[in-house]
Structure formats: C-alpha cells, structure tokens
Design an enzyme around this catalytic site. Structure first.
Site, PDB file in Angstrom:
ATOM      1  CD1 TRP A 133      -4.542   3.419  -3.415  1.00 10.12           C
ATOM      2  CD2 TRP A 133      -3.649   5.263  -2.527  1.00 10.12           C
ATOM      3  NE1 TRP A 133      -4.233   3.147  -2.107  1.00 10.12           N
ATOM      4  CE2 TRP A 133      -3.692   4.268  -1.534  1.00 10.12           C
ATOM      5  CE3 TRP A 133      -3.142   6.522  -2.204  1.00 10.12           C
ATOM      6  CZ2 TRP A 133      -3.226   4.486  -0.239  1.00 10.12           C
ATOM      7  CZ3 TRP A 133      -2.682   6.749  -0.916  1.00 10.12           C
ATOM      8  CH2 TRP A 133      -2.726   5.731   0.048  1.00 10.12           C
ATOM      9  N   GLY A 134      -3.012   5.419  -8.329  1.00  8.19           N
ATOM     10  CA  GLY A 134      -3.020   6.224  -9.550  1.00  8.19           C
ATOM     11  C   GLY A 134      -2.345   7.578  -9.469  1.00  8.19           C
ATOM     12  CG  ASP A 141      -2.308   0.565   0.898  1.00  8.51           C
ATOM     13  OD1 ASP A 141      -2.393   1.401  -0.007  1.00  8.51           O
ATOM     14  OD2 ASP A 141      -3.280   0.217   1.599  1.00  8.51           O
ATOM     15  CG  ASP A 155      -9.422   2.199  -0.949  1.00  8.87           C
ATOM     16  OD1 ASP A 155      -8.412   2.311  -1.691  1.00  8.87           O
ATOM     17  OD2 ASP A 155      -9.342   1.991   0.273  1.00  8.87           O
ATOM     18  CD  GLU A 174       4.479   9.691  -6.390  1.00  5.35           C
ATOM     19  OE1 GLU A 174       5.608   9.288  -6.709  1.00  5.35           O
ATOM     20  OE2 GLU A 174       4.016   9.603  -5.243  1.00  5.35           O
TER      21      GLU A 174
HETATM   22  C1  GLA Z   1      -6.016   1.283   1.449  1.00  4.84           C
HETATM   23  C2  GLA Z   1      -6.146   0.316   0.261  1.00  4.84           C
HETATM   24  C3  GLA Z   1      -7.277  -0.668   0.541  1.00  4.84           C
HETATM   25  C4  GLA Z   1      -7.010  -1.432   1.831  1.00  4.84           C
HETATM   26  C5  GLA Z   1      -6.789  -0.447   2.978  1.00  4.84           C
HETATM   27  C6  GLA Z   1      -6.312  -1.134   4.246  1.00  4.84           C
HETATM   28  O1  GLA Z   1      -7.124   2.106   1.570  1.00  4.84           O
HETATM   29  O2  GLA Z   1      -6.373   1.014  -0.919  1.00  4.84           O
HETATM   30  O3  GLA Z   1      -7.410  -1.580  -0.540  1.00  4.84           O
HETATM   31  O4  GLA Z   1      -5.884  -2.251   1.671  1.00  4.84           O
HETATM   32  O5  GLA Z   1      -5.822   0.543   2.651  1.00  4.84           O
HETATM   33  O6  GLA Z   1      -6.104  -0.246   5.291  1.00  4.84           O
END
Ligand code: GLA
Length: 392
Positions: A174-175, A139, A196, A177
């Site tokens: 998450w897209g 993450d 998410d 950089e």
């Molecule tokens: C981020 C990720 C999720 C999940 C949470 C866990 O938000 O994008 O997919 O793994 O963390 O805390």
C-alpha cells in the site's frame, strides 16, 4: 502474446521479468467463492482465450482459511469452500496450464481477520510449497507495532526461496515506509504502492496520479502493482470494499483507459471481474494483444510523461520498446474532449535528419501511415489513444 513473454512471467529462476498476469477473486467475489466457482474460472481462463492472451495466475485472495490454525500450527483451507481439498483444486488449475496463487498476510491476522503469517512464515512457506502454490499475495494488515514491513517482506521472501519452489511474492504493501526504495532488495517481485482500488473512475484516477509521481520506480523483477483491474465489473461485484455503492462501475471508455494505463505503466494485469460472463467489449479489451504486448515487452522499460498544452488533465506516456519502436499512450483524465498528442522533437527524433514515424493504432489495430513532425488525435473525456510508433 509471444512465447518469450509467457516464459518471462513464469520460467524458473526468472520471475517477473515482465509483469505477472492473472485473475484474482477479491474484487468481485470477496469471501463468496468455492472450488466449483474457481474451477469454472480456470476453465474460462484456459478455454476462453485468457491463458493464451497471457493470463497465467489464478489467485485466491483473503478468506480461504479457517479462523484458527490446526494443532501443528498449520493454516487450514476452509472445508466448506474446498470440499475436495485445496490440493485437488490446485492440481486442476495446473492441469489447465495455469499457475496458482494464494493470499496471506505479514501481520498476526489477515485484513479480513483470518490467521496471519507473523512468526509462522517458515511453516506457511513450506505448506504453500507442498500444496503447489506458485504466487503469494502477501498483505500488510495487523502487523505488531514494533515490526516494520521491510523486514517482514524480507522474511517471507527468504522463507519462500528456502523452500526450493519458485513462488512469486506479490507484496501488497500500500505504499508506506518508502516501499519503492526497498522492495527489490527485499526479494519480493511486485509491490502495491496505493490503497485498494474501487470500481469507480475516481479510484482509477487517484491511483494513476500516485503512480505518475514515481514513474522511475519499478522494473524487471520488482514491478509497481497498481492493484487488480476493475475493468468489466460495471458495479457488479459483491465486495463492499471494492464497489462504491450506488456510484459503482465505470463506462467502457473509462475501463479502456484504465486497462491502457495499467498496460503502459508496467503494472501486473490481474483481472478482477467475473470472466465467466463478460460482455464482448470487455473480453476484447482484456485480451487486446497490442496493449498486452506493450505491458509484456521483454525490456520492461519505464515510461516518460509529456504534458499537453491543451489541458492540465491530458498527458502522453511514452515507452521505448525492445523492437526499436515506441509505445505512446495519449490520456485525457479530464471532463472535456481534447485534441492531444506529441511532437517528434519531444520524443528525441530529428525530423531535419530524416527521422519520421509510421504509426499503428493499438485500439483499432490499424496502420495510420507515415507522420513527419508531430502527431495528434481527438481524445474523449476520460479516454485514451494508444499507438506503436515505428522508425521510418
Ligand atoms: C487488503 C488488500 C486487498 C485485499 C484485502 C483482503 O485490503 O489491499 O487487495 O487483499 O486486503 O482482505
């Protein structure tokens, strides 16, 4: 699911030549899981037809560790969640013919506030390898302000590769950089490029829209991950971050569209519902061999998109398949039913030179017959149709 695609997901030195498939704890269970529940999930994956449909990775998301490292700087699995020890659980999962995935984070803390791997990458990679981890979801929370994520993903990739164990690195980035541009060279195998997912049609629609902007990105060894599936959740998860409260949940039509989009667009297929108690419609959808075969096609080509005059919200995605056929999904993201389809001219066929198509329906598993110049079908609001089109 043919043997070749299962091997392409997992074979040593040949990672993620097709999108990985599995199950992840986050969407439904948040931090509310333990080894008993995970063993039940492993049983269902192995004995309930999911493993044989292609789902190989059982992945534990955030919240598995204690809040502090031990005196040697190692991450400690929470003994309340894993009274038998995490290695015992991993052994159990491996014995079921499955692979095991775990979660970590490139910052100083995970998103839920557990210890992150920044400046512990080498120790953590060695720990994961020694436990038998096969997949790491990595993450992007709590990065030191001075550190770009490109370098941090490179770092974990190198640390994992240095262990000598084959560990698939799923970058949960998450897209930001420009991740689509550098993901492949970082050594990671899949990458999230959106925020998410939530268990709602609006979330599925937004993620799809983003993905359609970068249809050329991703490919074998570096797939664009549209996030875990919410199909089959029907608002039942305990995760406040995934459910949209009162409005949580979709119709089965919407879940089918969601699954078909992820399959067509080469996204990893990581289940997020409680597969211990699926309704029959959900199970049929999640194990649909014709949709999975599109997702797992060994050539793993990207789609092109055809727009429909019938509505700005309708489009067709088309993908050349390794057996010489085309996969074609007609999607209607709008609020009214449409009659939508494609002309063979737009697919690059020449009817005047005798090129026609035999069309097979991947949702109903039936042959529809021979078509000569064009094809169209009714598509409900938020619905889809998916076909394999064979030269004839
Ligand atoms: C981020 C990720 C999720 C999940 C949470 C866990 O938000 O994008 O997919 O793994 O963390 O805390």
């Amino acid at each position: 699911m043919n043997k070749m695609s299962i091997e392409a997901q997992t074979t040593s030195g040949n990672f993620a030549k097709v999108p990985p498939m599995g199950w992840n704890s986050w969407n439904t269970f948040y931090d509310q899981y333990d080894e008993k529940l995970l063993m039940e999930i492993a049983d269902v994956m192995a004995d309930g037809g999911y493993r044989d449909a292609g789902y190989r990775y059982l992945i534990i998301d955030d919240c598995w560790a204690l809040r502090e490292r031990d005196e040697n700087g190692k991450l400690v699995p929470d003994p309340a969640k894993f009274p038998g020890g995490i290695e015992n659980l991993i052994r159990y999962i491996h014995e079921k013919g499955l692979k095991f995935g775990l979660y970590a984070c490139c910052g100083v803390r995970t998103c839920a506030g557990y210890p992150g791997s920044f400046e512990h990458e080498v120790t953590d990679a060695k720990t994961f390898a020694s436990w038998g981890v096969d997949y790491l979801k990595y993450d992007n929370c709590h990065r030191p302000a001075s550190q770009g994520s490109e370098m941090l993903y490179r770092r974990m990739s190198f640390a994992l590769r240095s262990t000598g164990r084959d560990i698939l690195l799923a970058a949960c980035q998450w897209g930001t950089e420009g991740v689509g541009q550098w993901l492949s060279s970082s050594g990671a195998h899949t990458y999230r490029s959106t925020i998410d997912i939530q268990d709602s049609w609006e979330s599925i629609r937004q993620i799809t829209e983003k993905r359609l902007e970068v249809l050329h990105e991703g490919g074998p060894g570096h797939f664009n991950d549209m996030d875990m599936l919410v199909a089959g959740m029907y608002g039942k998860g305990v995760n406040p971050e995934t459910s949209s409260g009162e409005t949580a949940g979709c119709t089965s039509e919407e879940y089918q569209t969601h699954f078909a989009l992820w399959a067509m667009l080469n996204s990893p297929l990581i289940l997020g519902c409680d597969i211990r108690h699926p309704d029959e419609t959900t199970k049929k959808l999640l194990t649909n061999p014709d949709l999975i075969a599109i997702n797992q096609d060994p050539e793993a080509r990207n789609c092109y998109k055809l727009v429909c005059d019938c509505s700005p919200s309708a489009f067709t995605l088309v993908r050349p398949m390794s057996d010489g056929s085309l996969a074609a999904g007609i999607f209607n993201m709008g609020e009214a039913p449409v009659q939508s389809g494609f002309s063979f001219w737009d697919l690059g066929l020449s009817s005047s030179q005798g090129q026609h198509l035999r069309i097979y329906d991947c949702l109903r598993h039936t042959n529809l017959g021979l078509f000569r110049e064009a094809f169209s079908a009714p598509v409900p609001a938020h619905g889809c149709q998916v076909y394999r089109c064979f030269p004839a």
